[in-house]
Scaffold this active site. Sequence first.
Site, PDB file in Angstrom:
ATOM      1  N   LYS A  58       0.850  -1.199   0.000  1.00 19.83           N
ATOM      2  CA  LYS A  58       0.000   0.000   0.000  1.00 19.83           C
ATOM      3  C   LYS A  58       0.885   1.248   0.000  1.00 19.83           C
ATOM      4  O   LYS A  58       2.090   1.181   0.245  1.00 19.83           O
ATOM      5  CB  LYS A  58      -0.912  -0.006   1.229  1.00 19.83           C
ATOM      6  N   TYR A 114      14.612  31.269   7.299  1.00 15.39           N
ATOM      7  CA  TYR A 114      13.612  32.178   7.842  1.00 15.39           C
ATOM      8  C   TYR A 114      13.857  32.473   9.313  1.00 15.39           C
ATOM      9  O   TYR A 114      14.309  31.614  10.073  1.00 15.39           O
ATOM     10  CB  TYR A 114      12.211  31.573   7.665  1.00 15.39           C
TER      11      TYR A 114
END
Length: 391
Positions: free
Chosen positions: A44, A272
């Site tokens: 999956k 940042y």
Amino acid sequence: MSISSQAATATTMAEAVVDLTAIAHNTAMLAETAGTAGLMAVVKADGFGHGAEEVARTALRHGATWLGVASAAEALALRARGLTAPILLWLYSPAETFEEVLEAGVDVSVGAVEALEALAGAAERTGTVANVHLKLDTGMSRGGAPAEEWAQLLAWSRKFAHAGLLHVRGLWSHLANAENPDDPGLHTQLREFELGRQAAIAAGLDPPIVHLANSAAALQLPQARYDLSRAGIALYGIEPVPGRRFGLRPAMTVRAQILLTKRVPAGTGVSYGPDFVTERETTLALVPLGFADGIPRQAAGRASMAVRGVRCPIAGRVSMDQVVLDVGDLPVRAGEYAVMFGPGDDGEPTADDWAGWADTNPHEILTGVGARVSRRYEQHATAPPPAESRR
């Protein structure tokens, strides 16, 4: 030797290298541990980010007998690629009609009467017998029928089976904490599952495939193996039991080219904020991997990547497309590689390391590697022989 690769352009800067030899090794080891039981390779989420088709083909050649997926779309994609092995799916919409699924010969997990009715209807419309695996909720409170609804599910299953609309091929459940063999909750689940199995037999149903063991249980709980073990995270080389090593080999290495280096003085702000300011003169290296590619933002301040075999910390915040490494005095040049994670053989971080830095599990790290990180597949001469040649 590289045997296949995802289509990539000349501007590809980051890649996930998937070692299919490791997948083969892990599959062979899990199949041997399963003994007379079969082995389901759970592919999956695009094979936990490794590539569902490539992992499935490798696993089936080295001991897996089933494939497990979450959705109908995943199952049908494997069938479209020519994979004919038995497939079980276990999640679907209440509006699912199941015609395509049944025509593709895919087995379906069922934990509610409504789903049985939908499957019976699809079987009538397509003239195909639906193969179902009845799921009992033994304590996870996720999918599956709770104990008080189990008898009703069995009764309706028998009714539809007698009508020739479905075949109860399997019976299963999922364990909440197979990592700790002393957990009282685990023993409660084992007991509840066995009671549910006995109830199915008493109701005239005796599915030929009973399965309970996930990766951790497959490796350390023989009583949970029954007829089939389901290998998820272990297939990809992540040890499922904290503190224990079974000899699994991690299959994925994520790396990216360094795009730019710059020498900066002490007191230089990075990214940042800035949340990070250099304490000394150092070299910074720009790496084109960010949170859109699977680097968890919460790992900033703790995480590192390997450059020239040396772990170099991420300096400042993780951006969407890039991070900056503090490589100190290493004579690094643009074009060299920074390794986000790999097997750890050369000192690089592992998926387990990143899980610790991000307060999550390795599953999230592996499945989080973004689609713009190209996949490349390698297979080496040390792969175990295919399953048929070992028997």
